[in-house]
Design an enzyme around this catalytic site. Structure first.
Site, PDB file in Angstrom:
ATOM      1  N   LYS A   1      11.087 -12.374  11.686  1.00 41.71           N
ATOM      2  CA  LYS A   1      12.229 -12.575  10.773  1.00 41.71           C
ATOM      3  C   LYS A   1      12.332 -11.416   9.779  1.00 41.71           C
TER       4      LYS A   1
ATOM      5  N   TYR B   1       5.254  -7.851  16.162  1.00 45.44           N
ATOM      6  CA  TYR B   1       5.410  -6.656  15.324  1.00 45.44           C
ATOM      7  C   TYR B   1       6.127  -5.551  16.109  1.00 45.44           C
TER       8      TYR B   1
ATOM      9  N   GLN C   1      28.452   1.361  14.436  1.00 42.63           N
ATOM     10  CA  GLN C   1      29.567   0.435  14.220  1.00 42.63           C
ATOM     11  C   GLN C   1      30.122   0.494  12.794  1.00 42.63           C
TER      12      GLN C   1
ATOM     13  N   ARG D   1      -8.033  -3.627   9.186  1.00 35.18           N
ATOM     14  CA  ARG D   1      -7.794  -2.373   9.903  1.00 35.18           C
ATOM     15  C   ARG D   1      -9.106  -1.588  10.009  1.00 35.18           C
TER      16      ARG D   1
ATOM     17  N   ASP E   1      12.212 -12.514  -1.192  1.00 37.34           N
ATOM     18  CA  ASP E   1      11.905 -12.419   0.238  1.00 37.34           C
ATOM     19  C   ASP E   1      13.126 -11.826   0.937  1.00 37.34           C
TER      20      ASP E   1
ATOM     21  N   LEU F   1      10.550  -0.969   3.627  1.00 34.47           N
ATOM     22  CA  LEU F   1       9.133  -1.002   4.017  1.00 34.47           C
ATOM     23  C   LEU F   1       8.607  -2.431   4.165  1.00 34.47           C
TER      24      LEU F   1
ATOM     25  N   ARG G   1      27.595  -2.430   2.297  1.00 35.55           N
ATOM     26  CA  ARG G   1      28.442  -2.826   1.158  1.00 35.55           C
ATOM     27  C   ARG G   1      28.476  -1.749   0.076  1.00 35.55           C
TER      28      ARG G   1
ATOM     29  N   PHE H   1       0.827  -1.209   0.000  1.00 32.87           N
ATOM     30  CA  PHE H   1       0.000   0.000   0.000  1.00 32.87           C
ATOM     31  C   PHE H   1       0.874   1.278   0.000  1.00 32.87           C
TER      32      PHE H   1
HETATM   33  P1  NAD Z   1       1.544  -3.545   3.144  1.00 30.68           P
HETATM   34  O1  NAD Z   1       1.266  -4.858   3.767  1.00 30.68           O
HETATM   35  O2  NAD Z   1       0.568  -3.020   2.166  1.00 30.68           O
HETATM   36  O3  NAD Z   1       2.983  -3.544   2.454  1.00 30.68           O
HETATM   37  C1  NAD Z   1       4.061  -4.278   2.923  1.00 30.68           C
HETATM   38  C2  NAD Z   1       4.771  -4.900   1.738  1.00 30.68           C
HETATM   39  O4  NAD Z   1       5.884  -5.672   2.205  1.00 30.68           O
HETATM   40  C3  NAD Z   1       3.884  -5.846   0.952  1.00 30.68           C
HETATM   41  O5  NAD Z   1       3.995  -5.561  -0.413  1.00 30.68           O
HETATM   42  C4  NAD Z   1       4.438  -7.222   1.292  1.00 30.68           C
HETATM   43  O6  NAD Z   1       4.223  -8.167   0.274  1.00 30.68           O
HETATM   44  C5  NAD Z   1       5.903  -6.907   1.508  1.00 30.68           C
HETATM   45  N1  NAD Z   1       6.602  -7.893   2.348  1.00 30.68           N
HETATM   46  C6  NAD Z   1       6.211  -8.409   3.535  1.00 30.68           C
HETATM   47  N2  NAD Z   1       7.121  -9.274   3.985  1.00 30.68           N
HETATM   48  C7  NAD Z   1       8.124  -9.303   3.059  1.00 30.68           C
HETATM   49  C8  NAD Z   1       9.343 -10.016   2.948  1.00 30.68           C
HETATM   50  N3  NAD Z   1       9.726 -10.887   3.889  1.00 30.68           N
HETATM   51  N4  NAD Z   1      10.128  -9.805   1.874  1.00 30.68           N
HETATM   52  C9  NAD Z   1       9.741  -8.934   0.909  1.00 30.68           C
HETATM   53  N5  NAD Z   1       8.605  -8.247   0.959  1.00 30.68           N
HETATM   54  C10 NAD Z   1       7.798  -8.425   2.021  1.00 30.68           C
HETATM   55  O7  NAD Z   1       1.744  -2.528   4.338  1.00 30.68           O
HETATM   56  P2  NAD Z   1       1.904  -0.947   4.313  1.00 30.68           P
HETATM   57  O8  NAD Z   1       0.733  -0.384   5.018  1.00 30.68           O
HETATM   58  O9  NAD Z   1       2.211  -0.482   2.953  1.00 30.68           O
HETATM   59  O10 NAD Z   1       3.177  -0.757   5.263  1.00 30.68           O
HETATM   60  C11 NAD Z   1       4.467  -0.512   4.749  1.00 30.68           C
HETATM   61  C12 NAD Z   1       5.441  -0.318   5.908  1.00 30.68           C
HETATM   62  O11 NAD Z   1       5.037   0.778   6.715  1.00 30.68           O
HETATM   63  C13 NAD Z   1       5.559  -1.527   6.826  1.00 30.68           C
HETATM   64  O12 NAD Z   1       6.894  -1.706   7.213  1.00 30.68           O
HETATM   65  C14 NAD Z   1       4.730  -1.135   8.025  1.00 30.68           C
HETATM   66  O13 NAD Z   1       5.180  -1.772   9.205  1.00 30.68           O
HETATM   67  C15 NAD Z   1       4.943   0.371   8.057  1.00 30.68           C
HETATM   68  N6  NAD Z   1       3.821   1.047   8.719  1.00 30.68           N
HETATM   69  C16 NAD Z   1       2.617   1.176   8.082  1.00 30.68           C
HETATM   70  C17 NAD Z   1       1.561   1.790   8.732  1.00 30.68           C
HETATM   71  C18 NAD Z   1       0.221   1.948   8.082  1.00 30.68           C
HETATM   72  O14 NAD Z   1      -0.708   2.444   8.720  1.00 30.68           O
HETATM   73  N7  NAD Z   1       0.051   1.578   6.822  1.00 30.68           N
HETATM   74  C19 NAD Z   1       1.723   2.279  10.046  1.00 30.68           C
HETATM   75  C20 NAD Z   1       2.956   2.106  10.662  1.00 30.68           C
HETATM   76  C21 NAD Z   1       3.997   1.510   9.984  1.00 30.68           C
HETATM   77  N1  UDP Z   2      23.969  -8.859   2.749  1.00 27.32           N
HETATM   78  C1  UDP Z   2      23.083  -8.772   1.714  1.00 27.32           C
HETATM   79  N2  UDP Z   2      23.428  -8.008   0.641  1.00 27.32           N
HETATM   80  C2  UDP Z   2      24.603  -7.358   0.562  1.00 27.32           C
HETATM   81  C3  UDP Z   2      25.504  -7.443   1.634  1.00 27.32           C
HETATM   82  C4  UDP Z   2      25.153  -8.201   2.729  1.00 27.32           C
HETATM   83  O1  UDP Z   2      22.000  -9.328   1.734  1.00 27.32           O
HETATM   84  O2  UDP Z   2      24.820  -6.691  -0.455  1.00 27.32           O
HETATM   85  C5  UDP Z   2      23.575  -9.653   3.923  1.00 27.32           C
HETATM   86  C6  UDP Z   2      24.594 -10.703   4.253  1.00 27.32           C
HETATM   87  O3  UDP Z   2      24.122 -11.940   3.778  1.00 27.32           O
HETATM   88  C7  UDP Z   2      24.670 -10.696   5.749  1.00 27.32           C
HETATM   89  C8  UDP Z   2      23.909  -9.470   6.182  1.00 27.32           C
HETATM   90  O4  UDP Z   2      23.542  -8.784   5.014  1.00 27.32           O
HETATM   91  O5  UDP Z   2      24.043 -11.810   6.301  1.00 27.32           O
HETATM   92  C9  UDP Z   2      24.713  -8.558   7.055  1.00 27.32           C
HETATM   93  O6  UDP Z   2      25.844  -8.129   6.356  1.00 27.32           O
HETATM   94  P1  UDP Z   2      27.130  -7.695   7.153  1.00 27.32           P
HETATM   95  O7  UDP Z   2      28.149  -7.301   6.155  1.00 27.32           O
HETATM   96  O8  UDP Z   2      26.778  -6.707   8.183  1.00 27.32           O
HETATM   97  O9  UDP Z   2      27.489  -8.996   7.954  1.00 27.32           O
HETATM   98  P2  UDP Z   2      28.465 -10.187   7.674  1.00 27.32           P
HETATM   99  O10 UDP Z   2      28.315 -10.559   6.239  1.00 27.32           O
HETATM  100  O11 UDP Z   2      29.793  -9.647   8.017  1.00 27.32           O
HETATM  101  O12 UDP Z   2      27.947 -11.218   8.610  1.00 27.32           O
HETATM  102  N1  UDP Z   3     -11.057  -1.442  15.358  1.00 23.32           N
HETATM  103  C1  UDP Z   3     -12.428  -1.504  15.543  1.00 23.32           C
HETATM  104  N2  UDP Z   3     -13.149  -2.178  14.608  1.00 23.32           N
HETATM  105  C2  UDP Z   3     -12.591  -2.773  13.516  1.00 23.32           C
HETATM  106  C3  UDP Z   3     -11.198  -2.692  13.356  1.00 23.32           C
HETATM  107  C4  UDP Z   3     -10.455  -2.019  14.312  1.00 23.32           C
HETATM  108  O1  UDP Z   3     -12.983  -0.972  16.508  1.00 23.32           O
HETATM  109  O2  UDP Z   3     -13.335  -3.355  12.705  1.00 23.32           O
HETATM  110  C5  UDP Z   3     -10.275  -0.671  16.366  1.00 23.32           C
HETATM  111  C6  UDP Z   3      -9.099  -1.426  16.967  1.00 23.32           C
HETATM  112  O3  UDP Z   3      -9.500  -2.188  18.072  1.00 23.32           O
HETATM  113  C7  UDP Z   3      -8.187  -0.279  17.346  1.00 23.32           C
HETATM  114  C8  UDP Z   3      -8.443   0.769  16.265  1.00 23.32           C
HETATM  115  O4  UDP Z   3      -9.700   0.445  15.700  1.00 23.32           O
HETATM  116  O5  UDP Z   3      -8.539   0.250  18.574  1.00 23.32           O
HETATM  117  C9  UDP Z   3      -7.385   0.788  15.165  1.00 23.32           C
HETATM  118  O6  UDP Z   3      -7.216  -0.532  14.708  1.00 23.32           O
HETATM  119  P1  UDP Z   3      -6.339  -0.904  13.424  1.00 23.32           P
HETATM  120  O7  UDP Z   3      -6.358  -2.388  13.325  1.00 23.32           O
HETATM  121  O8  UDP Z   3      -6.789  -0.118  12.271  1.00 23.32           O
HETATM  122  O9  UDP Z   3      -4.873  -0.372  13.744  1.00 23.32           O
HETATM  123  P2  UDP Z   3      -3.939  -0.320  15.018  1.00 23.32           P
HETATM  124  O10 UDP Z   3      -3.793   1.121  15.260  1.00 23.32           O
HETATM  125  O11 UDP Z   3      -4.592  -1.005  16.174  1.00 23.32           O
HETATM  126  O12 UDP Z   3      -2.714  -0.990  14.592  1.00 23.32           O
END
Ligand code: NAD
Ligand code: UDP
Ligand code: UDP
Length: 443
Positions: free
Chosen positions: A204, A258, A275, A299, A171, A186, A219, A126
């Site tokens: 993770k 989260y 570092q 949401r 991923d 993001l 890097r 999004f």
């Molecule tokens: P979203 O779910 O629409 O987008 C997240 C994206 O990340 C998706 O496209 C998903 O496929 C991708 N993704 C998830 N796990 C992944 C992985 N392991 N490897 C690669 N891609 C992966 O959510 P969003 O609302 O667009 O949120 C984006 C960012 O902003 C997130 O980090 C979220 O925590 C942060 N955020 C959003 C809100 C909000 O209200 N939308 C509020 C606070 C923080």
């Molecule tokens: N990494 C990656 N892309 C890069 C460089 C690093 O995905 O271009 C990953 C790498 O696999 C490692 C992690 O990032 O697990 C952290 O990298 P860093 O150099 O800090 O750690 P190190 O490789 O020394 O453990």
């Molecule tokens: N909420 C609600 N009804 C719904 C969905 C959410 O009353 O159908 C409430 C939820 O309990 C929270 C607030 O709305 O207090 C915001 O929830 P959301 O899941 O959007 O985001 P959060 O800020 O909790 O991550």
């Protein structure tokens, strides 16, 4: 000298050509009038139209709206009939090419010096997809990395094929070796039902995934912006929340996967900074809404709009006295870009400080959408933060940023988007939605 014989030959040739043309036109008109476009064809062209209207290009949207007829290629008995069909098919191909525009929105031209290679993890989600649109329009090269857990190709489809755009299915929990000048990290599910669906994976993504992003940045010498969240404040005891507040998080509750993972993500950012000298920016994002948010992400904004549009009960979890402050997505995108390009490296709240109780919000949506829904109260959800409102003094001061889109305008745009999505699901079951009820999730 033109002889009678020559004239006769011309006449015969002309008659044959005229006959072939007449046959072709007759055959084509029969096909056009007899064959209705299939549901799939209508869905396809409507998808295109939807895309272009989402990006604001109404001209492209209207050209993509005209469905084309199907071709019947049975009943071909002679070579001549086959030739005619081939000509028709060629003509149809040209028509299709013409009607499915390959045109992209016109992006700004940046010289090599100003153009950046920008990696956006989670760019098909999004928030990410709106950020992609903005950075592409500004003329940068954008690389999206996404595993499509909650994101969709459709969100960025309008850029696929553009010379400045690349989409990588990956991923982020696995290492990634590409080049970039800036990174917006993001990738992470964002709504409670999504991040609670596979809590270990959420952890993770926000820990191992963040290490990979920071390793990459180390890097290649890129600057990284981490998308953190107001959830790092947990159920806050300080109101409104300032960046200096350390938070009140239950480390073993349903939201911990989260909240705690995002807190570690911030810790990792500052550890790599201290570092390894990696340049970092940390945005603490508050509740954000707008077009392209998931219909079924559970949401409050999506649930209430969908419930109001479909005449279902509008479900308030708990008393409804808990508060949230809602920010429109374009304001967030402005803030993210300003923060990335600023000289400020400590966390910055990005949110709209206009605070509403959830009951007030339900009434606002009910009034704006209309319809016959009733507002009902359901069980409270565990560890639900009771008050949330950003203090944005820091963002105003260091970025010169503050939200500008009113709740009324933002909700209107979002409702329009949801209406279109609902119409779309009538001819395609793909977007069938069942609002997720968080209060029923066993934790
Ligand atoms: P979203 O779910 O629409 O987008 C997240 C994206 O990340 C998706 O496209 C998903 O496929 C991708 N993704 C998830 N796990 C992944 C992985 N392991 N490897 C690669 N891609 C992966 O959510 P969003 O609302 O667009 O949120 C984006 C960012 O902003 C997130 O980090 C979220 O925590 C942060 N955020 C959003 C809100 C909000 O209200 N939308 C509020 C606070 C923080
Ligand atoms: N990494 C990656 N892309 C890069 C460089 C690093 O995905 O271009 C990953 C790498 O696999 C490692 C992690 O990032 O697990 C952290 O990298 P860093 O150099 O800090 O750690 P190190 O490789 O020394 O453990
Ligand atoms: N909420 C609600 N009804 C719904 C969905 C959410 O009353 O159908 C409430 C939820 O309990 C929270 C607030 O709305 O207090 C915001 O929830 P959301 O899941 O959007 O985001 P959060 O800020 O909790 O991550």
């Amino acid at each position: 000298m033109v002889t009678v014989k020559t004239m006769k030959r011309w006449f015969t040739s002309l008659t044959v050509v005229a006959f072939i043309l007449a046959a072709a036109i007759f055959n084509w008109s029969l096909l056009v009038s007899s064959k209705k476009p299939s549901d799939m064809e209508i869905a396809f062209v409507s998808d295109k139209a939807q895309h272009y209207s989402e990006t604001g290009d109404e001209k492209l949207a209207s050209t993509a709206q005209v469905p084309f007829p199907s071709m019947d290629v049975t009943n071909i008995n002679t070579l001549d009939e086959a030739l005619i069909k081939i000509q028709e098919l060629e003509k149809r191909l040209k028509d299709i090419e013409y009607r499915i525009p390959k045109k992209y929105p016109e992006v700004k031209f940046l010289t090599f010096k100003d153009r950046k290679r920008i990696l956006i993890t989670g760019g098909a989600g999004f928030v990410g997809s709106h950020l992609v649109d903005r950075l592409m329009m500004e003329g940068h090269e954008v690389i999206v990395v996404d595993n499509f857990f909650t994101g969709r190709k459709r969100n960025v489809e309008h850029w696929i094929g553009h010379e400045n755009f690349e989409l990588i299915h990956h991923d982020i929990v696995n290492p990634l070796y590409i080049e970039a000048d800036q990174v917006y990290h993001l990738a992470s599910p964002a709504s409670p039902p999504h991040y609670m669906y596979n809590p270990v994976k959420t952890i993770k993504t926000n820990t191992v995934g963040t290490i990979n992003v920071l390793g990459l940045a180390k890097r290649v010498g890129a600057r990284v912006l981490i998308a953190s969240t107001s959830e790092v404040y947990g159920d806050p005891e300080v109101h409104p929340q300032t960046e200096s507040y350390w938070g009140h998080v239950n480390p073993i509750g349903p939201r911990a996967c989260y909240d705690e993972a995002k807190r570690v993500s911030e810790t990792l950012a500052y550890s790599y900074h201290r570092q390894e000298n990696v340049e970092v920016r940390v945005a603490r994002i508050f509740n954000t809404y707008g077009p392209r948010m998931h219909m079924n992400d559970g949401r409050v904004v999506s649930n209430f709009i969908l419930q109001a549009l479909t005449g279902q009960d509008i479900t308030i979890y708990g008393s409804g006295k808990q508060t949230r402050s809602f920010q429109y997505v374009s304001d967030l995108v402005d803030g993210l870009i300003k923060l990335q390009n600023s000289n400020y490296s400590l966390p910055v709240n990005l949110g709209n400080p206009e605070e509403h109780t959830i009951t007030e919000f339900a009434m606002i949506i009910h009034k704006m959408v209309g319809g016959k829904s009733h507002i009902v109260n359901k069980d409270a959800v565990e560890d639900d933060p009771q008050r949330r409102k950003p203090d944005i003094t820091r963002a105003k001061h260091v970025l010169g940023w503050e939200p500008s889109v009113s709740l009324q305008t933002g909700i209107e745009k979002t409702v329009r988007y949801f209406r279109k999505e609902l119409m779309r699901s009538k001819h395609s079951e793909r977007n069938l939605h069942i609002p997720v009820d968080v209060s029923n999730i066993n934790v």
